[in-house]
Scaffold this motif. Structure first.
Motif, PDB file in Angstrom:
ATOM      1  N   PRO A  11       0.828  -1.207   0.000  1.00 34.11           N
ATOM      2  CA  PRO A  11       0.000   0.000   0.000  1.00 34.11           C
ATOM      3  C   PRO A  11       0.863   1.258   0.000  1.00 34.11           C
ATOM      4  N   SER A  19      -0.563   4.350   0.996  1.00 32.44           N
ATOM      5  CA  SER A  19      -1.105   5.315   1.957  1.00 32.44           C
ATOM      6  C   SER A  19      -1.967   4.563   2.978  1.00 32.44           C
ATOM      7  N   LYS A  68      -5.131   4.893   3.605  1.00 31.98           N
ATOM      8  CA  LYS A  68      -6.404   4.483   3.009  1.00 31.98           C
ATOM      9  C   LYS A  68      -6.222   3.192   2.212  1.00 31.98           C
ATOM     10  N   GLU A  69      -5.151   3.163   1.429  1.00 27.86           N
ATOM     11  CA  GLU A  69      -4.870   1.947   0.663  1.00 27.86           C
ATOM     12  C   GLU A  69      -4.564   0.780   1.585  1.00 27.86           C
ATOM     13  N   ASP A 114      -7.784  -0.678   2.540  1.00 25.08           N
ATOM     14  CA  ASP A 114      -8.454  -1.339   1.423  1.00 25.08           C
ATOM     15  C   ASP A 114      -7.732  -2.609   0.984  1.00 25.08           C
ATOM     16  N   PHE A 115      -6.410  -2.584   0.981  1.00 25.89           N
ATOM     17  CA  PHE A 115      -5.644  -3.714   0.460  1.00 25.89           C
ATOM     18  C   PHE A 115      -5.729  -4.945   1.353  1.00 25.89           C
ATOM     19  N   LEU A 164      -4.966  -4.128  -8.399  1.00 28.97           N
ATOM     20  CA  LEU A 164      -3.942  -3.592  -7.487  1.00 28.97           C
ATOM     21  C   LEU A 164      -2.756  -3.038  -8.286  1.00 28.97           C
ATOM     22  N   ARG A 186      -2.112  -0.848 -11.273  1.00 26.60           N
ATOM     23  CA  ARG A 186      -2.975   0.079 -11.991  1.00 26.60           C
ATOM     24  C   ARG A 186      -2.181   0.907 -13.005  1.00 26.60           C
ATOM     25  N   LYS A 207       1.298   1.912 -11.394  1.00 21.99           N
ATOM     26  CA  LYS A 207       1.338   1.923  -9.930  1.00 21.99           C
ATOM     27  C   LYS A 207       1.139   0.496  -9.428  1.00 21.99           C
ATOM     28  N   GLY A 248       0.578  -2.249  -6.783  1.00 22.98           N
ATOM     29  CA  GLY A 248       0.143  -2.563  -5.422  1.00 22.98           C
ATOM     30  C   GLY A 248       0.433  -4.028  -5.131  1.00 22.98           C
TER      31      GLY A 248
END
Lengths: 574, 165
Positions: free
Chosen positions: A137, A139, A141-142, A145-146, A226, A228, A259, A261
């Protein structure tokens, strides 16, 4: 994954977000040993009664209990700092062979820049070494979510998954909405000896199985959202992962991005496709050239950072420099050094060790600060437990002049087998357990010798003096280090003895037990300005503008250590 | 209070001081005020050894969408330091024309503010120029501080916020 308007707004660090995400995804079991920058994950999880969370005695133990809980059928999580995962390397490597059952996450919080660690290793390499999927991740927030994606990957491919964070993800806070807990996944435990008993024949088969799984994960890596692609201006294309993505995005908001992930196994085709669409490909990553190597393996031409950027954290302003192909301008800004708190028992111990001019083998904890001026009386520090193991090696070569020091939490973590090794191998001499009744450096977490668990409940209490005797120590003394004369007397007697002695220097951590005595009185007319008191490195004692001493009565807790050391009676007990 | 700040710009504040001065508490209150104001907020700091009287640094950024958690060098709109040595170290973060809150420390000393409340006082001074409504500051202070400490800290904050220079 979107923010639901009905849900609650929270301001969470990356660590808290991992914990919140895991909780919402039906996490049932979590284990860890505290370590910066990872500690808050378990601290946050311990608030939830639905999650069985525990501080384990060390990372290997934490990893194994959490893995077993996943195999038994409940979503589980292990978390530690980067060097903590080294302690759990043994189970990590074989867990990839075994597989899991319900989801199992290995959260690794790396420390680029070495803010509070003994090295800055890049644990993405460990995911590749162990052949487990790597999710990064960028951040908080990620991170939240991840976690859900990571559990799904773990369960659909029957593998542990590494969720790799760094300090700037773990200790960044971001506002986000939080949701409710989903119904936990409950999986039946299936008794498959070929899968869960890693004798050579089974392990060999599982190794084949592991490589087949890697092939399937490679295809997944090409497809998952993930990883992107963001096409914009196609003159520059960045391939990046983790917080490095955010720095690159900040510096070049108009550029194109791949990006990542899900960065291992690496999505070769996706990267080739991306590279064919942009004019120049740049790799931006912190520490090791992990993505860079994957790109080279895939035969993709890319521009990478100068090798000087393998050291330390990236910063947003570094990105244009990296793009220009420039070397890192190493500016090490002098920061204030941390010091032992006023009234800390460790200071009293080190002041005596310094007077006796002993060689001191050290360990990981607040007492490592004993190596800094003005005390400068700790002479080695490798890893958890090395206060005792280094003592053994030093003592066998250098003789009686050596003592080992180790903290109480560290002793439980890795010191016990080291102490057994001393007695088993007929090593004499003195080991001092600096017992402040907590894991101080990481923020005061409990451990078995405190008799309290992570939830704050009373638990079985390990009695240090009894375990030391059981490990083979000939003498065990318990001393308050602030009784300097007594402590010194016992230490000198034990140093002379042909025996293995443990001295438990017991004084509660000042950061936790905040009670104060009256500060001593400073009699200026008696002061000879010898500044022996300043040699203690107490933050409450400073040189005044007039050349005398000034005692900060706000900071002083009245331990009276300086009184013991002032020969001229200028500092007296009040 | 009038705001000159466009909502889609990122506003950068660097807080600094030494362990025990309430650096993180100050940046946390400011972060919550920004959250209540409806911004995307990121705050980055390093925990660990700093708690033993070492350097403490906290980067706060808010706007419509914030990328990096770190303020780039030379890009801080505000520099809020509680210690002069740390101020010297962090000065390169301040952008040309940015606001240095160091004078607020002198202001606090002139008004004989107890060192315990230095952080909240300086925050009050900072609040004069941030685009947050007062009720959101009050909410933020309530959010971050314990019930026991709320009233006295709010009083100091408002005192600093309302002093005319």
């Amino acid at each position: 994954m979107g923010d639901n308007k009905n849900s609650k707004i929270s301001f969470l660090s990356g660590n808290e977000a991992v914990a919140q995400g895991a909780y919402e995804e039906g996490l049932c079991f979590a284990a860890s040993y505290p370590g910066t920058p990872a500690s808050e994950i378990l601290e946050y999880l311990s608030r939830f009664p639905e999650v069985n969370s525990q501080w384990s005695v060390n990372e290997k133990v934490a990893f194994e209990v959490a893995l077993a809980s996943a195999i038994a059928g409940r979503r589980s999580l292990y978390a530690s700092k980067h060097v903590g995962l080294n302690v759990a390397m043994d189970p990590l490597m074989t867990s990839a062979y075994m597989g899991i059952n319900a989801g199992f996450l290995v959260v690794s919080c790396d420390d680029p820049g070495i803010h509070s660690s003994q090295n800055e290793q890049d644990n993405r390499l460990l995911a590749k070494f162990a052949q487990i999927p790597l999710i990064e991740p960028a951040s908080p927030k990620e991170a939240r979510d991840f976690v859900g994606e990571a559990f799904k990957v773990s369960e659909s491919f029957d593998t542990p998954v590494m969720l790799r964070m760094t300090t700037r993800v773990a200790h960044t806070k971001e506002n986000m909405s939080i949701g409710k807990r989903k119904e936990p996944v409950i999986k039946e435990f299936s008794n498959v000896i070929e899968k869960y008993v890693m004798v050579p024949r089974n392990a060999y088969r599982r190794h084949i199985n592991l490589l087949e799984r890697m092939e399937r994960l490679k295809s997944f890596s090409e497809k998952t959202s993930l990883n992107r692609v963001e096409y914009q201006d196609k003159r520059i294309g960045f391939i990046t992962s983790g917080v490095s993505y955010l720095y690159a995005k900040e510096a070049y908001p108009e550029a194109s991005f791949l990006k990542l992930g899900f960065s291992f196994p690496f999505p070769q085709q996706k990267a080739r496709m991306f590279a064919s669409q942009v004019k120049e490909v740049y790799v931006i990553e912190e520490l090791e050239p992990f993505l860079e190597e994957e790109l080279r393996i895939a035969g993709i031409k890319c521009k990478a950072k100068h090798s000087s950027y393998r050291i330390g954290e990236l910063r947003p302003e570094d990105i244009p420099q990296i793009v220009k192909g420039k070397k890192k301008k190493e500016v090490v800004a002098p920061t204030r050094r941390p010091v032992m708190c006023a009234g800390c028992g460790h200071r009293a111990v080190f002041s005596v060790l310094k007077k006796l001019r002993l060689i001191v083998t050290g360990d990981i904890g607040c007492y490592t600060l004993g190596a800094l001026p003005p005390l400068t009386s700790l002479h080695s520090c490798l890893c958890m437990g090395s206060g005792i193991t280094f003592f053994e090696g030093f003592r066998k070569v250098l003789g009686k002049n050596v003592v080992g020091v180790i903290g109480d939490s560290t002793f439980v973590h890795s010191g016990i087998p080291a102490l057994i090794n001393l007695s088993y191998n007929k090593t004499n001499g003195v080991v001092i357990i600096l017992d402040n009744n907590t894991t101080a450096m990481t923020g005061g977490q409990p451990h078995p010798a405190t008799g309290v668990n992570i939830k704050g409940e009373l638990a079985w209490k390990l009695i240090l003096e009894e375990i030391c005797k059981a490990c083979g120590a000939d003498n065990v003394d318990v001393v308050n280090p602030h009784e300097v004369k007594l402590f010194r007397e016992i230490l000198e007697r034990r140093l002379d003895a042909e025996a293995l002695s443990v001295i438990i220097a017991r004084a509660p951590c000042r950061a936790i037990k905040r009670e104060k005595n009256n500060p001593p009185i400073y009699l200026k007319d008696k002061c000879k300005k010898c500044f022996v008191c300043l040699e203690l490195g107490c933050p409450a004692l400073n040189k005044n503008e007039d050349g005398f001493i000034i005692l900060d009565t706000n900071l002083c807790v009245g331990c009276n250590l300086c009184v013991e050391f002032c020969k001229f009676g200028a500092l007296v007990k009040s | 209070m009038k705001t000159t700040q466009q909502k889609n710009d990122t506003l950068n504040i660097v807080f600094g001081g030494i362990g025990g001065q309430g650096v993180l508490l100050a940046s946390e209150v400011c972060a919550w005020a920004a959250i209540y104001e409806g911004y995307h907020v990121k705050k980055s700091e390093v925990h660990g050894m700093a708690q033993r009287g070492g350097s403490v640094e906290s980067h706060l950024r808010f706007g419509k969408l914030v990328w990096s958690p770190l303020v780039p060098t030379g890009k801080a709109d505000y520099l809020v330091c509680f210690h002069s040595e740390e101020h010297d170290r962090l000065k390169p973060f301040l952008k040309k024309g940015g606001t240095d809150l160091l004078p607020a420390l002198d202001e606090a000393r002139r008004l004989l503010i107890n060192p315990r409340y230095l952080n909240v006082f300086v925050l009050g001074v900072l609040s004069r120029s941030l685009p947050f409504r007062e009720n959101n500051w009050v909410k933020a202070i309530k959010m971050v501080l314990s019930k026991r400490l709320f009233a006295e800290n709010l009083e100091i904050f408002l005192k600093a916020r309302r002093v005319e220079r």
